[in-house]
Design an enzyme around this catalytic site. Structure first.
Site, PDB file in Angstrom:
ATOM      1  N   ASN A  24       0.675  -1.156   0.130  1.00  0.00           N
ATOM      2  CA  ASN A  24       0.194  -0.038   0.055  1.00  0.00           C
ATOM      3  C   ASN A  24       0.899   1.043  -0.029  1.00  0.00           C
ATOM      4  OD1 ASN A  24      -1.831   1.960   0.582  1.00  0.00           O
ATOM      5  ND2 ASN A  24      -2.449   1.480   2.693  1.00  0.00           N
ATOM      6  N   LYS A  39       0.184   4.202  -0.131  1.00  0.00           N
ATOM      7  CA  LYS A  39      -0.571   5.508   0.584  1.00  0.00           C
ATOM      8  C   LYS A  39      -0.505   6.450  -0.376  1.00  0.00           C
ATOM      9  CE  LYS A  39       0.007   3.037   4.986  1.00  0.00           C
ATOM     10  NZ  LYS A  39       0.249   3.156   6.355  1.00  0.00           N
ATOM     11  N   HIS A  54      -9.240   1.306   5.049  1.00  0.00           N
ATOM     12  CA  HIS A  54      -7.997   1.432   5.800  1.00  0.00           C
ATOM     13  C   HIS A  54      -8.158   2.244   6.884  1.00  0.00           C
ATOM     14  CE1 HIS A  54      -4.031   2.364   6.607  1.00  0.00           C
ATOM     15  NE2 HIS A  54      -3.392   1.179   6.188  1.00  0.00           N
ATOM     16  N   GLU A 105      -6.736   4.811   8.017  1.00  0.00           N
ATOM     17  CA  GLU A 105      -6.329   6.036   7.752  1.00  0.00           C
ATOM     18  C   GLU A 105      -7.521   6.934   7.215  1.00  0.00           C
ATOM     19  OE1 GLU A 105      -2.694   5.446   5.844  1.00  0.00           O
ATOM     20  OE2 GLU A 105      -1.800   4.924   7.598  1.00  0.00           O
ATOM     21  N   GLU A 157      -4.963  -5.043  10.550  1.00  0.00           N
ATOM     22  CA  GLU A 157      -3.978  -3.983  10.905  1.00  0.00           C
ATOM     23  C   GLU A 157      -4.355  -3.113  12.282  1.00  0.00           C
ATOM     24  OE1 GLU A 157      -2.033  -2.746   6.766  1.00  0.00           O
ATOM     25  OE2 GLU A 157      -3.608  -1.384   7.405  1.00  0.00           O
ATOM     26  N   GLY A 168       2.966   1.986  10.937  1.00  0.00           N
ATOM     27  CA  GLY A 168       3.792   3.338  10.693  1.00  0.00           C
ATOM     28  C   GLY A 168       4.672   3.566  12.005  1.00  0.00           C
ATOM     29  N   SER A 181       3.798  -2.230  10.477  1.00  0.00           N
ATOM     30  CA  SER A 181       5.635  -2.251  10.481  1.00  0.00           C
ATOM     31  C   SER A 181       5.937  -3.585  10.254  1.00  0.00           C
ATOM     32  CB  SER A 181       5.730  -2.079  11.778  1.00  0.00           C
ATOM     33  OG  SER A 181       5.267  -0.653  12.131  1.00  0.00           O
TER      34      SER A 181
HETATM   35  P1  13P Z   1       3.207   0.518   7.884  1.00  0.00           P
HETATM   36  O1  13P Z   1       3.885  -0.791   6.962  1.00  0.00           O
HETATM   37  O2  13P Z   1       3.928   1.611   7.133  1.00  0.00           O
HETATM   38  O3  13P Z   1       3.198   0.459   9.213  1.00  0.00           O
HETATM   39  O4  13P Z   1       1.714   0.641   7.051  1.00  0.00           O
HETATM   40  C1  13P Z   1       0.916  -0.460   7.352  1.00  0.00           C
HETATM   41  C2  13P Z   1      -0.297  -0.287   6.479  1.00  0.00           C
HETATM   42  O5  13P Z   1      -1.039   0.661   6.879  1.00  0.00           O
HETATM   43  C3  13P Z   1      -0.620  -0.874   5.193  1.00  0.00           C
HETATM   44  O6  13P Z   1      -1.761  -0.438   4.793  1.00  0.00           O
END
Ligand code: 13P
Length: 255
Positions: free
Chosen positions: A12, A14, A99, A101, A171, A177, A217
């Site tokens: 992803n 983003k 997601h 976010e 997740e 992150g 992560s």
């Molecule tokens: P990270 O791998 O940067 O922690 O992000 C995970 C994520 O949100 C994938 O959709």
């Protein structure tokens, strides 16, 4: 790694990568993992790079394209939105939905994510539906309650046949992150719980076939351990999917 379900490693991206940067990344991935057959690989660039990246993976044996969201509507006066038909123009096969976010910043609800999943499935796009608890929810010991509500709400009204096309991504928000990965035992515990809920909502066969990815992560160094868990069927990778080396090492370490 010998598993009942074929692993899926999804990146992803983003809100990262210009078209030029996206092309550099995808060309590097083609060289590194373009012939991998053991696992499914999906990359999810931003909408603006889909057109060019789709041309770059047109003949790829292994790399499939995903989008990061879609509208629940198929056309019309929805400024700024992107619909399924537009994604299909670029040979998109998967779409990330719900997601954390988007749940946080766009206030997406389980009902909206459910509507988007139905729109995606009607267009033969495979939804990757994200669920997961926040740190406060984990500390309050309500992880299962939160994940159950999300799974039940997001999958409401889907048929058993449609469930064959659905991917679930667990997740934990506190692991996204932050560099804090769930331990493989923590991931396995929630993945097994999700599978049990899918069995209750649909049936055992659907649950056995459902792919449940872990996200938060994921990096080359923790991939093997996470993927060795019986109910972890792949990864949804954020930060580490933005570089050729780290994403291809994650793919290689999952085989
Ligand atoms: P990270 O791998 O940067 O922690 O992000 C995970 C994520 O949100 C994938 O959709």
């Amino acid at each position: 790694m010998d598993k009942a379900r074929k692993l899926l490693i999804a990146g992803n991206w983003k809100m990262n990568k210009t078209v030029a940067e996206a092309l550099d990344l995808v060309r590097g991935l083609q060289i590194e993992v373009g012939l991998v057959k053991e696992v499914d690989i999906v990359i999810c660039p931003p909408f603006t790079a889909l057109s060019e990246v789709s041309k770059a993976v047109l003949d790829s044996k292994s790399i499939r394209l995903g989008a990061q969201d879609l509208s629940q509507h198929n056309f019309g006066a929805y400024t700024g939105e992107v619909c399924a038909g537009m994604l299909k123009e670029f040979s998109v096969r998967y779409v990330v939905l719900g997601h954390s976010e988007r749940r946080q910043f766009q206030k997406e609800t389980d009902a909206l994510i459910n509507a988007k999943a139905k729109t995606a499935l009607a267009a033969s796009l495979k939804p990757i539906i994200c669920v997961g608890e926040t740190l406060a929810e984990r500390e309050a010991n309500i992880t299962e309650k939160i994940v159950d509500t999300q799974v039940t709400g997001c999958l409401a009204g889907l048929t058993k046949e449609q469930m064959d096309e659905v991917v679930i991504a667990y997740e934990p928000v506190w692991a996204i992150g932050t560099g804090k990965t769930a331990t493989s035992a923590q991931a396995q515990e929630v993945h097994a719980f999700i599978r049990q809920r899918v069995a209750a909502l649909f049936d055992e066969t659907v649950a056995k076939r459902a792919r449940i990815l872990y996200g938060g992560s994921v990096k080359p160094s923790n991939t093997r351990e996470l993927m060795s868990q019986p109910d972890v069927d792949g990864a949804l990778v954020g930060g580490a999917s933005l570089e050729i080396r780290s994403f291809s090492d994650i793919v290689k370490n999952s085989i």
